[in-house]
Motif scaffolding. Structure first.
Motif, PDB file in Angstrom:
ATOM      1  N   MET A   1       0.847  -1.178   0.000  1.00 11.49           N
ATOM      2  CA  MET A   1       0.000   0.000   0.000  1.00 11.49           C
ATOM      3  C   MET A   1       0.885   1.231   0.000  1.00 11.49           C
ATOM      4  O   MET A   1       1.906   1.254   0.636  1.00 11.49           O
ATOM      5  N   THR A   2       0.442   2.242  -0.719  1.00 10.12           N
ATOM      6  CA  THR A   2       1.222   3.468  -0.796  1.00 10.12           C
ATOM      7  C   THR A   2       0.397   4.646  -0.302  1.00 10.12           C
ATOM      8  O   THR A   2      -0.799   4.544  -0.083  1.00 10.12           O
ATOM      9  N   ASP A   3       1.053   5.760  -0.163  1.00 15.94           N
ATOM     10  CA  ASP A   3       0.381   6.990   0.255  1.00 15.94           C
ATOM     11  C   ASP A   3      -0.016   7.836  -0.947  1.00 15.94           C
ATOM     12  O   ASP A   3      -0.220   9.041  -0.814  1.00 15.94           O
ATOM     13  N   LEU A   4      -0.106   7.232  -2.119  1.00 12.97           N
ATOM     14  CA  LEU A   4      -0.515   7.972  -3.307  1.00 12.97           C
ATOM     15  C   LEU A   4      -1.918   8.527  -3.110  1.00 12.97           C
ATOM     16  O   LEU A   4      -2.785   7.878  -2.515  1.00 12.97           O
ATOM     17  N   SER A   5      -2.145   9.735  -3.637  1.00 10.65           N
ATOM     18  CA  SER A   5      -3.473  10.332  -3.529  1.00 10.65           C
ATOM     19  C   SER A   5      -3.737  11.185  -4.760  1.00 10.65           C
ATOM     20  O   SER A   5      -2.836  11.458  -5.554  1.00 10.65           O
ATOM     21  N   LEU A   6      -4.980  11.589  -4.904  1.00 11.05           N
ATOM     22  CA  LEU A   6      -5.342  12.509  -5.973  1.00 11.05           C
ATOM     23  C   LEU A   6      -6.371  13.489  -5.434  1.00 11.05           C
ATOM     24  O   LEU A   6      -7.071  13.216  -4.456  1.00 11.05           O
ATOM     25  N   GLU A   7      -6.430  14.644  -6.078  1.00 15.58           N
ATOM     26  CA  GLU A   7      -7.405  15.658  -5.719  1.00 15.58           C
ATOM     27  C   GLU A   7      -7.927  16.302  -6.992  1.00 15.58           C
ATOM     28  O   GLU A   7      -7.141  16.629  -7.891  1.00 15.58           O
ATOM     29  N   ILE A   8      -9.243  16.431  -7.065  1.00 16.90           N
ATOM     30  CA  ILE A   8      -9.888  17.071  -8.208  1.00 16.90           C
ATOM     31  C   ILE A   8     -10.867  18.094  -7.654  1.00 16.90           C
ATOM     32  O   ILE A   8     -11.616  17.800  -6.720  1.00 16.90           O
ATOM     33  N   THR A   9     -10.872  19.281  -8.236  1.00 17.84           N
ATOM     34  CA  THR A   9     -11.846  20.296  -7.840  1.00 17.84           C
ATOM     35  C   THR A   9     -12.659  20.675  -9.072  1.00 17.84           C
ATOM     36  O   THR A   9     -12.162  20.636 -10.209  1.00 17.84           O
ATOM     37  N   ARG A  10     -13.912  21.010  -8.808  1.00 17.22           N
ATOM     38  CA  ARG A  10     -14.811  21.394  -9.898  1.00 17.22           C
ATOM     39  C   ARG A  10     -15.912  22.277  -9.330  1.00 17.22           C
ATOM     40  O   ARG A  10     -16.434  22.000  -8.251  1.00 17.22           O
ATOM     41  N   HIS A  11     -16.249  23.313 -10.072  1.00 14.78           N
ATOM     42  CA  HIS A  11     -17.405  24.131  -9.696  1.00 14.78           C
ATOM     43  C   HIS A  11     -18.623  23.564 -10.414  1.00 14.78           C
ATOM     44  O   HIS A  11     -18.602  23.340 -11.626  1.00 14.78           O
ATOM     45  N   ILE A  12     -19.667  23.307  -9.648  1.00 17.53           N
ATOM     46  CA  ILE A  12     -20.911  22.768 -10.189  1.00 17.53           C
ATOM     47  C   ILE A  12     -21.993  23.820  -9.940  1.00 17.53           C
ATOM     48  O   ILE A  12     -22.170  24.260  -8.794  1.00 17.53           O
ATOM     49  N   PRO A  13     -22.726  24.225 -10.980  1.00 17.79           N
ATOM     50  CA  PRO A  13     -23.646  25.355 -10.842  1.00 17.79           C
ATOM     51  C   PRO A  13     -24.991  25.013 -10.179  1.00 17.79           C
ATOM     52  O   PRO A  13     -26.030  25.509 -10.595  1.00 17.79           O
ATOM     53  N   TYR A  14     -24.937  24.197  -9.151  1.00 19.43           N
ATOM     54  CA  TYR A  14     -26.138  23.816  -8.400  1.00 19.43           C
ATOM     55  C   TYR A  14     -25.825  23.899  -6.914  1.00 19.43           C
ATOM     56  O   TYR A  14     -24.679  23.740  -6.511  1.00 19.43           O
ATOM     57  N   PRO A  15     -26.841  24.116  -6.078  1.00 23.83           N
ATOM     58  CA  PRO A  15     -26.609  24.271  -4.643  1.00 23.83           C
ATOM     59  C   PRO A  15     -25.999  23.020  -4.007  1.00 23.83           C
ATOM     60  O   PRO A  15     -26.235  21.892  -4.468  1.00 23.83           O
ATOM     61  N   PRO A  16     -25.217  23.197  -2.932  1.00 24.35           N
ATOM     62  CA  PRO A  16     -24.562  22.067  -2.266  1.00 24.35           C
ATOM     63  C   PRO A  16     -25.529  20.953  -1.854  1.00 24.35           C
ATOM     64  O   PRO A  16     -25.178  19.778  -1.958  1.00 24.35           O
ATOM     65  N   HIS A 113     -11.112  14.204  -2.866  1.00 25.37           N
ATOM     66  CA  HIS A 113      -9.778  13.776  -2.446  1.00 25.37           C
ATOM     67  C   HIS A 113      -9.839  12.270  -2.227  1.00 25.37           C
ATOM     68  O   HIS A 113     -10.627  11.790  -1.415  1.00 25.37           O
ATOM     69  N   HIS A 114      -9.031  11.526  -2.962  1.00 24.42           N
ATOM     70  CA  HIS A 114      -9.017  10.058  -2.891  1.00 24.42           C
ATOM     71  C   HIS A 114      -7.613   9.641  -2.469  1.00 24.42           C
ATOM     72  O   HIS A 114      -6.627  10.031  -3.100  1.00 24.42           O
ATOM     73  N   ILE A 115      -7.518   8.861  -1.398  1.00 19.77           N
ATOM     74  CA  ILE A 115      -6.215   8.449  -0.882  1.00 19.77           C
ATOM     75  C   ILE A 115      -6.049   6.936  -0.919  1.00 19.77           C
ATOM     76  O   ILE A 115      -7.020   6.193  -0.896  1.00 19.77           O
ATOM     77  N   ARG A 116      -4.799   6.538  -0.954  1.00 23.69           N
ATOM     78  CA  ARG A 116      -4.331   5.155  -0.869  1.00 23.69           C
ATOM     79  C   ARG A 116      -4.658   4.334  -2.127  1.00 23.69           C
ATOM     80  O   ARG A 116      -5.746   3.808  -2.265  1.00 23.69           O
ATOM     81  N   PHE A 117      -3.668   4.237  -2.976  1.00 21.65           N
ATOM     82  CA  PHE A 117      -3.755   3.455  -4.207  1.00 21.65           C
ATOM     83  C   PHE A 117      -2.626   2.426  -4.214  1.00 21.65           C
ATOM     84  O   PHE A 117      -1.550   2.684  -3.672  1.00 21.65           O
ATOM     85  N   PRO A 118      -2.850   1.296  -4.863  1.00 23.02           N
ATOM     86  CA  PRO A 118      -1.802   0.281  -4.907  1.00 23.02           C
ATOM     87  C   PRO A 118      -0.645   0.639  -5.836  1.00 23.02           C
ATOM     88  O   PRO A 118       0.437   0.086  -5.720  1.00 23.02           O
ATOM     89  N   ASN A 125      -5.438   6.184 -13.329  1.00 24.24           N
ATOM     90  CA  ASN A 125      -6.697   5.695 -13.909  1.00 24.24           C
ATOM     91  C   ASN A 125      -7.893   6.244 -13.132  1.00 24.24           C
ATOM     92  O   ASN A 125      -8.905   6.626 -13.731  1.00 24.24           O
ATOM     93  N   HIS A 126      -7.784   6.273 -11.815  1.00 23.51           N
ATOM     94  CA  HIS A 126      -8.870   6.820 -10.997  1.00 23.51           C
ATOM     95  C   HIS A 126      -9.041   8.322 -11.238  1.00 23.51           C
ATOM     96  O   HIS A 126     -10.176   8.817 -11.236  1.00 23.51           O
ATOM     97  N   LYS A 127      -7.942   9.030 -11.446  1.00 26.99           N
ATOM     98  CA  LYS A 127      -8.058  10.467 -11.713  1.00 26.99           C
ATOM     99  C   LYS A 127      -8.889  10.697 -12.977  1.00 26.99           C
ATOM    100  O   LYS A 127      -9.776  11.545 -12.999  1.00 26.99           O
TER     101      LYS A 127
END
Length: 142
Positions: A1-16, A113-118, A125-127
């Motif tokens: 197991m590794t500490d690899l992670s990814l983060e993606i941000t996006r503005h979505i034009p609808y209320p939370p 934010h997605h953490i822990r990839f093999p 691929n997940h990104k």
């Protein structure tokens, strides 16, 4: 197991609230959990409570039906959703996805934010998959 992670941000034009609720609605999940070209989601089940589980069946061309499952860790409506992520491509124990939602300009800034990839390949691929899913989420809410 590794500490690899990814983060993606996006503005979505609808209320939370609307963006958040889509992640816990099986019918909506079948519309936007589309991780790539040709992928469909014939079935999704959700037990929307902390400790509850979900299962999303992604039908992938030339690969068949691939379950993507997990357990909800945090459910804080319209603010934060956290769940484990178990799939054929993410075999790591405690692979965790966290969604943070912030109201902005009448819509929502979403941070995934997605953490822990093999492996780096799994992370990359997940990104691509999560990027496609967030684009479909925008469309599904329209």
């Amino acid at each position: 197991m590794t500490d690899l992670s990814l983060e993606i941000t996006r503005h979505i034009p609808y209320p939370p609230e609307r963006v958040f609720d889509a992640w816990l609605d099986p019918k909506m999940l079948t519309k936007f959990m589309i991780a790539g070209a040709g992928v469909t989601v014939p079935d999704a089940t959700v037990d929307a409570k902390v400790g509850g589980r979900f299962c999303i069946i992604m039908r992938v061309p030339n690969a068949g039906d691939l379950p993507h499952e997990g357990e909800y860790r945090i459910i804080d409506r319209a603010k934060k959703l956290q769940f484990t992520w178990e799939s054929h491509a993410s075999t790591a124990e405690e692979s965790i996805v966290t969604l943070d939602l912030t109201p902005k300009d009448g819509g929502t800034d979403l941070r995934l934010h997605h953490i822990r990839f093999p492996s780096e390949e799994s992370r990359d691929n997940h990104k691509g998959g999560w990027t496609a899913i967030l684009a479909k989420l925008d469309e599904a809410l329209a």
